[in-house]
Design an enzyme around this catalytic site. Structure first.
Site, mmCIF file in Angstrom:
data_model
loop_
_atom_site.group_PDB
_atom_site.id
_atom_site.type_symbol
_atom_site.label_atom_id
_atom_site.label_comp_id
_atom_site.label_asym_id
_atom_site.label_seq_id
_atom_site.Cartn_x
_atom_site.Cartn_y
_atom_site.Cartn_z
ATOM 1 N N LYS A 92 6.902 -3.553 -13.809
ATOM 2 C CA LYS A 92 6.901 -3.288 -15.256
ATOM 3 C C LYS A 92 8.310 -3.474 -15.815
ATOM 4 O O LYS A 92 8.483 -3.973 -16.918
ATOM 5 C CB LYS A 92 6.420 -1.863 -15.539
ATOM 6 C CG LYS A 92 4.935 -1.703 -15.290
ATOM 7 C CD LYS A 92 4.162 -1.472 -16.576
ATOM 8 C CE LYS A 92 2.680 -1.450 -16.280
ATOM 9 N NZ LYS A 92 1.784 -1.817 -17.279
ATOM 10 N N HIS A 118 -4.349 -2.944 -11.376
ATOM 11 C CA HIS A 118 -3.579 -4.136 -11.720
ATOM 12 C C HIS A 118 -4.063 -5.317 -10.877
ATOM 13 O O HIS A 118 -5.009 -5.194 -10.098
ATOM 14 C CB HIS A 118 -2.073 -3.890 -11.583
ATOM 15 C CG HIS A 118 -1.625 -3.493 -10.207
ATOM 16 N ND1 HIS A 118 -1.727 -4.320 -9.121
ATOM 17 C CD2 HIS A 118 -1.075 -2.340 -9.751
ATOM 18 C CE1 HIS A 118 -1.256 -3.709 -8.056
ATOM 19 N NE2 HIS A 118 -0.864 -2.493 -8.403
ATOM 20 N N CYS A 133 4.208 6.536 -0.968
ATOM 21 C CA CYS A 133 3.631 5.855 0.197
ATOM 22 C C CYS A 133 2.625 6.757 0.900
ATOM 23 O O CYS A 133 1.877 6.285 1.750
ATOM 24 C CB CYS A 133 4.695 5.508 1.234
ATOM 25 S SG CYS A 133 5.952 4.375 0.695
ATOM 26 N N LYS A 135 8.966 -10.058 -7.011
ATOM 27 C CA LYS A 135 7.980 -8.992 -6.975
ATOM 28 C C LYS A 135 7.604 -8.640 -8.418
ATOM 29 O O LYS A 135 8.460 -8.712 -9.296
ATOM 30 C CB LYS A 135 8.645 -7.779 -6.301
ATOM 31 C CG LYS A 135 7.689 -6.914 -5.575
ATOM 32 C CD LYS A 135 8.399 -5.794 -4.868
ATOM 33 C CE LYS A 135 7.408 -4.645 -4.792
ATOM 34 N NZ LYS A 135 7.914 -3.435 -4.285
ATOM 35 N N HIS A 189 9.922 2.409 -2.752
ATOM 36 C CA HIS A 189 9.748 2.895 -4.125
ATOM 37 C C HIS A 189 11.036 3.314 -4.820
ATOM 38 O O HIS A 189 11.027 3.575 -6.024
ATOM 39 C CB HIS A 189 8.773 4.082 -4.140
ATOM 40 C CG HIS A 189 7.387 3.693 -3.762
ATOM 41 N ND1 HIS A 189 6.919 3.812 -2.469
ATOM 42 C CD2 HIS A 189 6.391 3.142 -4.484
ATOM 43 C CE1 HIS A 189 5.671 3.366 -2.431
ATOM 44 N NE2 HIS A 189 5.335 2.956 -3.625
ATOM 45 N N CYS A 220 7.470 10.446 1.760
ATOM 46 C CA CYS A 220 7.429 9.732 0.475
ATOM 47 C C CYS A 220 6.047 9.931 -0.139
ATOM 48 O O CYS A 220 5.039 9.521 0.437
ATOM 49 C CB CYS A 220 7.698 8.241 0.654
ATOM 50 S SG CYS A 220 7.383 7.326 -0.881
ATOM 51 N N HIS A 275 -4.967 -4.995 -7.166
ATOM 52 C CA HIS A 275 -6.251 -4.346 -6.888
ATOM 53 C C HIS A 275 -7.406 -5.304 -7.175
ATOM 54 O O HIS A 275 -8.345 -5.411 -6.400
ATOM 55 C CB HIS A 275 -6.400 -3.086 -7.749
ATOM 56 C CG HIS A 275 -5.234 -2.158 -7.640
ATOM 57 N ND1 HIS A 275 -4.694 -1.501 -8.711
ATOM 58 C CD2 HIS A 275 -4.476 -1.810 -6.572
ATOM 59 C CE1 HIS A 275 -3.667 -0.770 -8.310
ATOM 60 N NE2 HIS A 275 -3.518 -0.947 -7.014
ATOM 61 N N CYS A 303 13.150 6.415 -0.853
ATOM 62 C CA CYS A 303 12.223 5.489 -0.189
ATOM 63 C C CYS A 303 12.692 4.059 -0.423
ATOM 64 O O CYS A 303 12.994 3.682 -1.560
ATOM 65 C CB CYS A 303 10.820 5.690 -0.759
ATOM 66 S SG CYS A 303 9.659 4.432 -0.228
HETATM 67 N N1 MSP Z 1 -4.803 4.375 -1.277
HETATM 68 C C1 MSP Z 1 -4.161 3.468 -0.389
HETATM 69 C C2 MSP Z 1 -5.173 2.755 0.454
HETATM 70 C C3 MSP Z 1 -6.074 3.651 1.244
HETATM 71 S S1 MSP Z 1 -7.275 2.761 2.121
HETATM 72 C C4 MSP Z 1 -8.029 3.891 3.064
HETATM 73 C C5 MSP Z 1 -3.335 2.449 -1.179
HETATM 74 N N2 MSP Z 1 -3.644 2.281 -2.438
HETATM 75 S S2 MSP Z 1 -2.877 1.309 -3.473
HETATM 76 O O1 MSP Z 1 -3.560 1.488 -4.720
HETATM 77 O O2 MSP Z 1 -1.495 1.584 -3.466
HETATM 78 O O3 MSP Z 1 -2.977 -0.144 -2.952
HETATM 79 C C6 MSP Z 1 -4.164 -0.729 -2.634
HETATM 80 C C7 MSP Z 1 -4.038 -2.184 -2.272
HETATM 81 O O4 MSP Z 1 -3.486 -2.952 -3.336
HETATM 82 C C8 MSP Z 1 -3.177 -2.464 -1.060
HETATM 83 O O5 MSP Z 1 -3.936 -3.244 -0.147
HETATM 84 C C9 MSP Z 1 -2.042 -3.273 -1.583
HETATM 85 O O6 MSP Z 1 -1.643 -4.222 -0.660
HETATM 86 C C10 MSP Z 1 -2.690 -3.939 -2.776
HETATM 87 N N3 MSP Z 1 -1.681 -4.455 -3.699
HETATM 88 C C11 MSP Z 1 -0.809 -3.754 -4.476
HETATM 89 N N4 MSP Z 1 0.038 -4.648 -5.101
HETATM 90 C C12 MSP Z 1 -0.278 -5.910 -4.744
HETATM 91 C C13 MSP Z 1 0.156 -7.195 -5.121
HETATM 92 N N5 MSP Z 1 1.148 -7.405 -5.960
HETATM 93 N N6 MSP Z 1 -0.511 -8.265 -4.582
HETATM 94 C C14 MSP Z 1 -1.595 -8.116 -3.757
HETATM 95 N N7 MSP Z 1 -2.034 -6.916 -3.401
HETATM 96 C C15 MSP Z 1 -1.326 -5.806 -3.758
HETATM 97 O O7 MSP Z 1 -2.464 1.840 -0.601
#
Ligand code: MSP
Length: 694
Positions: free
Chosen positions: A321, A18, A140, A318, A164, A137, A21, A161
């Site tokens: 969905k 999304h 997390c 925030k 979540h 969790c 990422h 959590c």
């Molecule tokens: N798998 C772990 C990271 C392991 S690193 C060794 C993880 N994955 S995640 O898919 O949940 O999130 C990855 C990144 O996406 C995080 O840095 C998180 O901050 C970022 N984001 C998720 N939602 C976001 C927003 N709405 N806005 C900006 N970044 C966000 O955590």
């Protein structure tokens, strides 16, 4: 020393990518391009985090093995990175790291072995075996202390959590522990001696107060019987490694730690230490646990850990969905250029703080800053060079005998004024960029756009062109504008590679802005007399009303994910909102061919007595007789309004009886929202009844 290593977090392989990422990847990509532009040998890592209970559960729900689940999600990441120009082919990442790679297993096992032999700064074993008792969790991937969870409403239920809102798992089992509590002083001395280690400063302060609050030892393994999907603990296969321990290690295994082949291909010593980009939500793992593991293993610490904020919706909520305020990548890709998205992300979010993302805001910025700003400056300059100078770059110098004349028109005859301004802006831009203040850097670049724009407007080249005596004055104005465009293309290349290259090409310059170090730019290197190319709009204006009405009319754009199996017994095929978990498995094309989907036209529709949800339809499929079909859509469609409408019917579904009526097929509809509101599939073009869908 001339190397640089930048990483994004590796993303959980339990759900599809999304905006959050995409964002970190854009930041990483921008940094990497800026470094490469300066001739620095740069390595850019992104990828997926593929182990752990959460992925195991997502896989189970979707009827896949965990590896199939990871492969499935990775395919979508690869599509995303290609569409948004972030993959290797587009000059983006160097590795899409996957923690299921065998070399990662080797490297992470090596790190474990080192830690199990290591002593803490206080002389204890860094790793020891104990018993873990507490709450975990899965989402997390973190153990939760009492102040980190919500107590249950009913006694006997598990706590939930806070992040979540999902129930926690009770863990009570043998576990290996990392003696984190012995690393408080060592960590504090790192934070103190390296004030830039964790950025920005207010996030650093959060980390400091966490460490000052006292560190607990960290459970770093689970019994294989509870979490089987993970890397086995060396010499004790009854345990799998805690997913964060293993995932963080990807940053070094990717470049060769613990594996000869990777070491030769990339080089741990060559690239380590890295700059880690992370979201503020995962800062603790990167700024406390990861440095502690590295200290224990005697490995150099990262270059820095930089935490960014979260994207919220346009109203500051925030994204979720359920609220329906998520920014869909499909929509972004369909309506916006990659450069516009990159620009918006970097301009709009003050790096470190939360930012607001809305389609309208994005259109506004694309129109004001790009179409009317940089894009317009480029097209007006080049069009005038084409028109008034026969498509040749004019001279940037005013001959002595024309100086007075030029002065009278208000044109600054001192070339160094504009050169000085742009050089100063370049220095500021680079400085902001290096401290990751992208928003400020872009503001600085736009001060150049505004200044040059004003210079053109004040000089009125269209009037100068009417006076043969002012030919040189006109030329100087256009030269300065074109030279500024060259500078801007170099400065802005890391943020907007496509537009920069396009303007570069229109100026018919040699090489590429990707290879020019901004520090090496010299005013006046644009060659007089060279011919420019065809002039094209780099950022076409976006029709806000039209685009917003199109975006609003699609509640959510389903991506190319196969629909989930029908959820209810109601005779409507639900193509549910795409998500990775909803899809059970892939099918072959032959399987799909078994479903006979036909175009039909509703001839009549009426309610079924004593059945609130059902409508009885007569549908013409171009056969001898119309079909009688029951559809569970009565709560959402007035029967009269359906008459004459073209629909899609599953024509070879075994007939079945409902409420005493035989249904000879199914109506296909999308289903969305929590109550599964149906929206009948239809056609916008004319199509005969009975036509087959394939
Ligand atoms: N798998 C772990 C990271 C392991 S690193 C060794 C993880 N994955 S995640 O898919 O949940 O999130 C990855 C990144 O996406 C995080 O840095 C998180 O901050 C970022 N984001 C998720 N939602 C976001 C927003 N709405 N806005 C900006 N970044 C966000 O955590």
């Amino acid at each position: 020393m001339n190397t640089f290593y930048v990483t994004t977090p590796i993303y959980y392989a339990n759900s599809l990518p999304h905006l959050g990422h995409l964002y970190t990847m854009i930041v990483g990509d921008t940094i990497a391009r800026a470094k490469r532009q300066r001739g620095i040998d740069t390595y850019f890592l992104t990828g997926t985090d593929e182990h752990g209970i959460n992925i195991e559960r997502a896989a189970q729900k979707a009827g896949r093995t965990p590896k199939e689940q990871a492969d499935y999600v990775v395919r979508y990441y690869k599509i995303m990175t290609s569409e948004f120009g972030l993959d290797t082919e587009h000059g983006g990442y160097d590795i899409f790291m996957r923690t299921t790679e065998p070399f990662h297993y080797e490297g992470v096992s090596e790190l474990w072995r080192r830690l199990s032999k290591a002593k803490t700064p206080k002389g204890n074993d860094a790793i020891y075996k104990g018993h873990y008792e507490g709450w975990f969790c899965a989402a997390c991937a973190e153990y939760k202390t009492e102040d980190e969870y919500q107590k249950p409403k009913n006694e006997g239920d598990p706590p939930t959590c806070i992040i979540h809102d999902t129930p926690l798992d009770r863990v009570s089992e043998e576990s290996y522990f990392f003696r984190l509590s012995d690393y408080d002083e060592a960590l504090m001395s790192v934070f103190e001696s390296r004030p830039d280690f964790v950025r920005p400063e207010y996030r650093r302060n959060e980390v400091l107060s966490f460490v000052r609050g006292g560190l607990q030892d960290l459970s770093v393994s689970r019994l294989k019987t509870s979490v089987s999907w993970g890397v086995p603990v060396p010499d004790d296969p009854a345990h799998t490694m805690y997913v964060w321990f293993e995932a963080l290690t990807n940053y070094i295994t990717a470049i060769g730690f613990g594996n000869e082949t990777r070491q030769k291909a990339v080089g741990f010593e060559k690239f380590w230490p890295a700059l880690h980009l992370v979201g503020k939500d995962i800062l603790r793992f990167h700024a406390v646990y990861w440095p502690a593991f590295l200290l224990a293993a005697g490995i150099e610490l990262p270059r820095a850990i930089v935490a960014h904020g979260m994207w919220l919706d346009a109203n500051g909520r925030k994204m979720s969905k359920t609220l329906g305020n998520v920014i869909e990548l499909d929509i972004l890709h369909k309506y916006f250029s990659n450069d516009a998205i990159r620009y918006f992300c970097l301009r709009e979010m003050v790096f470190g703080q939360d930012g607001r993302f809305g389609y309208e805001g994005l259109i506004d910025r694309a129109n004001s800053d790009l179409a009317s700003g940089w894009g317009n400056l480029s097209s007006r300059t080049l069009t005038m060079i084409a028109r008034y100078c026969d498509s040749r770059i004019p001279s940037g110098l005013i001959p002595e005998d024309k100086l007075l004349l030029a002065k009278r028109t208000g044109v600054d005859t001192d070339e160094t004024t504009v050169a000085g301004f742009i050089e100063h802006a370049r220095d500021q831009f680079v400085q902001h960029f290096d401290s990751l203040a992208f928003s400020k850097a872009l503001e600085t670049a736009w001060s150049v756009v505004a200044r040059v724009d004003k210079m053109i407007t004040d000089a009125k080249p269209w009037d100068l062109a009417k006076d043969e005596n002012q030919k040189q004055t006109l030329g100087v104005v256009l030269y300065r504008a074109a030279e500024s465009l060259r500078w801007l293309s170099v400065l802005l290349y890391p943020v907007m590679p496509e537009a920069s290259r396009a303007i570069w090409k229109q100026l018919r310059l040699d090489g590429s802005p990707a290879q020019i170090d901004p520090a090496q730019l010299k005013w006046g290197e644009l060659k007089e007399g060279s011919t420019i190319g065809d002039v094209q709009q780099v950022f076409p204006r976006m029709d806000k009303t039209k685009i917003m009405s199109e975006i609003n009319s699609v509640d959510s754009v389903p991506s190319a994910v196969a629909p989930a199996a029908p959820e209810s017994t109601a005779p409507v095929v639900h193509a549910t909102q795409a998500d990775a978990v909803g899809v059970t498995s892939f099918i072959e094309i032959d399987d799909f061919a078994k479903v006979d989907l036909r175009v039909g036209q509703v001839l009549s529709a009426e309610r079924v007595p004593k059945a609130d949800k059902l409508l009885l339809l007569k549908v013409d499929l171009g056969e001898e007789q119309p079909r009688q079909i029951l559809a569970g859509i009565a709560q959402y469609y007035e029967p009269e309004k359906l008459i004459g409408r073209k629909v899609v019917i599953v024509a070879n579904l075994k007939p079945r009886k409902l409420r005493g009526f035989e249904s000879q097929g199914m109506v296909v509809a999308a289903s969305y929202g929590e109550e599964g509101r149906p929206v009948i599939a239809t056609f916008t073009e004319d199509v005969p009844n009975g036509a087959r869908l394939k």
